[in-house]
Scaffold this active site. Structure first.
Site, mmCIF file in Angstrom:
data_model
loop_
_atom_site.group_PDB
_atom_site.id
_atom_site.type_symbol
_atom_site.label_atom_id
_atom_site.label_comp_id
_atom_site.label_asym_id
_atom_site.label_seq_id
_atom_site.Cartn_x
_atom_site.Cartn_y
_atom_site.Cartn_z
ATOM 1 N N HIS A 60 0.817 -1.216 0.000
ATOM 2 C CA HIS A 60 0.000 0.000 0.000
ATOM 3 C C HIS A 60 0.850 1.266 0.000
ATOM 4 C CE1 HIS A 60 -3.304 -2.666 0.722
ATOM 5 N NE2 HIS A 60 -2.846 -3.022 1.908
ATOM 6 N N HIS A 222 -7.634 -4.482 -0.901
ATOM 7 C CA HIS A 222 -7.119 -5.840 -1.065
ATOM 8 C C HIS A 222 -7.950 -6.620 -2.086
ATOM 9 C CE1 HIS A 222 -6.332 -4.722 3.248
ATOM 10 N NE2 HIS A 222 -5.112 -4.876 2.768
#
Length: 339
Positions: A60, A222
């Site tokens: 991320h 995700h």
């Protein structure tokens, strides 16, 4: 079909990334000896100061590593790609930044992170280190408003961590830092759209499927399912749909102020983000809402996923002061530190 990545070994990608970040930014960061997934700010931790520990899965970036530095987070515990860090690096982060005033854990609301950070807090209590937790829950699409505690934490982390980190840097007490963190979270809202999937370094295969002409509103970072899938729409329509959902919850009045983030999920270029920012400004101007701060770029990504998210933080005087407070991190600087 496999995707292409500039890696050596999927299983080693996180550790090699960390080695590269430490090699590139020795002025800002160090690693806790014997705990290679515990990354600490060279400046920030000090006696009498509440320590802010953030963390979560890799993939991320710049969340979480990029927000470690003076005036923001004191340390970050790093997990594998899209996976929570285990308790040990969390504990080592907390010990490294404990200045005797307690430690605040902040991270997105995901089951694995909750379990491991809670376990770390219990173990730290045995060493007389008080660790409290504030979960980020800014993802509007992930649960209805009446179940906000179930929502995920996504790109709004940037503003929420920023406010809490400033409170720590200003030597607020643990009670006050926790209050600020919860208030910042309560006033932060994010909506995203995915255009194409990402692929994990270990598999080199897409982690979900979208048709060539499809998009999905509300998909998680995700690949968690969103709230609506359909044909790809023009940027203005997509931006309107995302922002309408945020404004429907935020209940802002004319004259109110916000901080805005238009965030790439990984591969969406600045050209497209600024097209979206243009529409955000038009809509907020029409609603009489002032943009105090705007950020555009990669702030909370999902590897190479195509897509973007919009975040608004509904400012008051205190949050505005904290958002404006200087910080100096590897991938984010503001205030005097950014000059």
């Amino acid at each position: 079909m496999k995707t292409k990545k500039l890696i050596n070994d999927g299983a080693a990608a996180v550790d090699e990334m960390l080695a590269g970040i430490l090699a590139a930014h020795p002025r800002h960061l160090r690693v806790v000896e014997g705990s290679p997934r515990s990354i600490v700010a060279n400046e920030g931790p000090r006696p009498g100061k509440v320590g802010l520990v953030i963390g979560g899965g890799s993939g991320h970036e710049p969340t979480f590593l990029g927000f470690v530095g003076k005036g923001l987070a004191d340390a970050a515990a790093i997990g594998n790609v899209f996976a929570s860090p285990p308790p040990d690096p969390i504990i080592e982060c907390a010990k490294a930044v404990d200045g005797g005033a307690g430690v605040l854990f902040m991270y997105g609301n995901y089951a694995g992170d909750v379990m491991n950070f809670d376990m770390a807090a219990e173990m730290l209590a045995m060493d007389d280190i008080e660790a409290r937790t504030v979960l980020t829950t800014d993802d509007v699409a992930s649960a209805p408003i009446e179940q906000r505690e179930r929502r995920r934490g996504v790109a709004g982390n940037v503003f929420i961590f920023k406010a809490a980190g400033a409170a720590c840097d200003l030597m607020y007490s643990l009670d006050e830092v926790e209050r600020v963190a919860r208030w910042a979270n309560d006033r932060t809202y994010t909506m995203g759209v995915a255009l194409s999937p990402c692929s994990l370094p270990q598999t080199l295969k897409p982690n979900f499927q979208l048709g060539d002409d499809e998009m999905e509103i509300g998909m998680g970072i995700h690949g968690e399912p969103g709230v609506a899938r359909g044909p790809l729409k023009p940027a203005d329509q997509v931006t309107s749909e995302l922002l309408d959902r945020i404004l429907g919850e935020m209940k802002a009045e004319r004259g109110d102020r916000v901080a805005v983030l238009v965030n790439s999920l990984g591969s969406t270029p600045l050209m497209e983000l600024y097209i979206m920012m243009r529409k955000v400004k038009m809509m907020l101007d029409a609603a009489g809402i002032e943009i105090h701060l705007s950020l555009v770029g990669n702030y909370c990504t999902s590897l190479e996923m195509a897509g973007a998210s919009i975040t608004l933080m509904h400012l008051d005087d205190e949050l505005q002061r904290l958002i404006d407070h200087p910080c100096d991190c590897v991938m984010f600087r503001s205030g005097e530190a950014s000059r």
